[in-house]
Design an enzyme around this catalytic site. Structure first.
Site, mmCIF file in Angstrom:
data_model
loop_
_atom_site.group_PDB
_atom_site.id
_atom_site.type_symbol
_atom_site.label_atom_id
_atom_site.label_comp_id
_atom_site.label_asym_id
_atom_site.label_seq_id
_atom_site.Cartn_x
_atom_site.Cartn_y
_atom_site.Cartn_z
ATOM 1 N N ARG A 62 0.919 -1.232 -0.057
ATOM 2 C CA ARG A 62 0.066 0.249 0.096
ATOM 3 C C ARG A 62 1.087 1.322 -0.103
ATOM 4 N NH1 ARG A 62 -4.855 0.358 4.181
ATOM 5 N NH2 ARG A 62 -3.182 0.376 5.827
ATOM 6 N N ARG A 106 -0.655 -4.868 14.489
ATOM 7 C CA ARG A 106 -1.854 -4.204 14.283
ATOM 8 C C ARG A 106 -3.049 -5.519 14.035
ATOM 9 N NH1 ARG A 106 -1.063 -0.632 9.250
ATOM 10 N NH2 ARG A 106 -3.172 0.388 9.965
HETATM 11 P P1 AMP Z 1 -5.545 3.571 10.747
HETATM 12 O O1 AMP Z 1 -5.210 4.712 9.772
HETATM 13 O O2 AMP Z 1 -6.734 3.653 11.113
HETATM 14 O O3 AMP Z 1 -4.950 2.308 10.274
HETATM 15 O O4 AMP Z 1 -5.085 3.879 12.112
HETATM 16 C C1 AMP Z 1 -3.478 3.899 12.114
HETATM 17 C C2 AMP Z 1 -2.883 4.106 13.426
HETATM 18 O O5 AMP Z 1 -3.581 5.266 14.367
HETATM 19 C C3 AMP Z 1 -3.461 2.895 14.418
HETATM 20 O O6 AMP Z 1 -2.717 1.500 14.074
HETATM 21 C C4 AMP Z 1 -3.344 3.289 15.696
HETATM 22 O O7 AMP Z 1 -1.989 3.473 16.225
HETATM 23 C C5 AMP Z 1 -4.078 4.845 15.851
HETATM 24 N N1 AMP Z 1 -5.482 4.681 15.862
HETATM 25 C C6 AMP Z 1 -6.265 5.108 14.849
HETATM 26 N N2 AMP Z 1 -7.533 5.191 15.280
HETATM 27 C C7 AMP Z 1 -7.478 4.566 16.792
HETATM 28 C C8 AMP Z 1 -8.423 4.207 17.635
HETATM 29 N N3 AMP Z 1 -9.606 4.435 17.320
HETATM 30 N N4 AMP Z 1 -7.947 3.597 18.625
HETATM 31 C C9 AMP Z 1 -6.460 3.805 19.030
HETATM 32 N N5 AMP Z 1 -5.609 3.900 18.198
HETATM 33 C C10 AMP Z 1 -6.001 4.354 16.874
#
Ligand code: AMP
Length: 303
Positions: A127, A172
């Protein structure tokens, strides 16, 4: 309509959320994007969360809940929103329910995008994203027209996120299975899943079938004068979706029907337009207008 896109990292939530923004005119609320913006601006919050995000860990519930509380109360969320990456833990889900309930609102549907871990790993290591406008690409299946250049905004130099490196992706995925997947119990009957291994167009079409079905069910509930969708802690009773945590399997005809032509739309949740007298044209009081879909979106939908 208030929508949660639910699924593991790399399932396509971001890509689908951006398409739904275009289709329905309601904003995408991505906690990941909001946090990355803080890091880019080097704010105190950004500096605080940088390391945990890079490693694939989760930011604390308090931080993301406060962000979503503030963001969902803005004017542009009045007609609804698409949550992408939130909630990710049971406490976040409970906080979301409480904040919406205090405003007399509720989540209308949780769309689960199912995708096996090995597909997720392949997608995330390939990605790339545009750090300027957030557009998402894939090195084999969704390349930009010009190498390393964003089709949407022309920014040169697409980014491979630190947390899309394999070690971080594995972490993750672990977080998803241990902390996020249990939210399925909280959302009960308003969780509807689509097959996230399909092409992006097919996933979009399947999501549109789900949203149309929810809208139709809500209209029927409204006509019947039924109460709030909240049922104790979990969702379910008032929404009336037939299958708890079920998967809607849409045929091509079902996906296209109510927008692409005038025939009735059917999904396998016993939903029957001809029986309920519903038509695509009697939606004056709806929260959002559902647009006609392009034929490209109807190809090979979840048959
Ligand atoms: P994403 O772009 O949604 O994959 O988020 C990237 C990173 O942001 C995640 O791996 C977490 O470190 C943090 N993050 C995003 N949303 C959340 C959430 N709702 N709770 C906790 N950490 C978050």
């Amino acid at each position: 309509m208030r929508i949660i896109l639910f699924g593991p990292p790399g399932a396509g939530k971001g890509t689908q959320a951006k398409r739904l923004v275009e289709l329905y005119g309601i904003p995408q609320l991505s906690t990941g994007d909001m946090l990355r913006e803080q890091i880019k601006l080097q704010t105190p919050l950004g500096l605080q969360v940088d390391a945990v995000m890079k490693s694939g860990g989760l930011v604390s519930d308090d931080i993301v809940v406060a962000m979503i509380n503030e963001r969902t109360s803005r004017e542009d969320c009045h007609k609804g929103f698409i949550l992408d990456g939130f909630p990710r833990t049971i406490p976040q889900g409970r906080a979301l329910n409480a904040m919406l309930e205090a405003r007399g609102e509720a989540i209308d549907v949780v769309v689960g995008i199912d995708c096996p871990d090995d597909v997720i790993r392949e997608r995330t290591v390939n990605r790339r994203s545009c750090s300027s406008c957030g557009a998402i690409y894939h090195l084999t299946s969704m390349r930009p027209t010009v190498d390393d250049t964003c089709d949407r905004c022309g920014h040169v130099g697409l980014t491979h996120r630190d947390d899309d490196q394999l070690d971080a992706v594995n972490k993750r995925l672990g977080k998803f299975h241990n902390e996020t997947a249990p939210l399925r119990t909280l959302y009960g009957q308003i969780l509807q899943t689509v097959d996230g291994t399909q092409s992006p167009d097919e996933v979009t079409a399947a999501i549109q079938v789900v949203l149309e079905s929810v809208r139709r069910q809500q209209r029927l509930k409204g006509l019947a004068g039924l109460a709030s969708p909240y049922a104790g802690e979990g969702y379910g009773a008032g929404h009336g979706l037939a299958a708890a945590g079920g998967s809607i399997k849409a045929s091509v005809a079902a996906a296209g029907a109510s927008w692409a032509d005038d025939s009735a739309s059917t999904v396998t949740d016993d939903d029957d337009d001809s029986a309920d007298g519903d038509s695509a044209d009697d939606d004056d009081e709806e929260i959002i207008e559902l647009p006609k879909r392009s034929p490209a979106l109807l190809k090979g939908v979840g048959a």
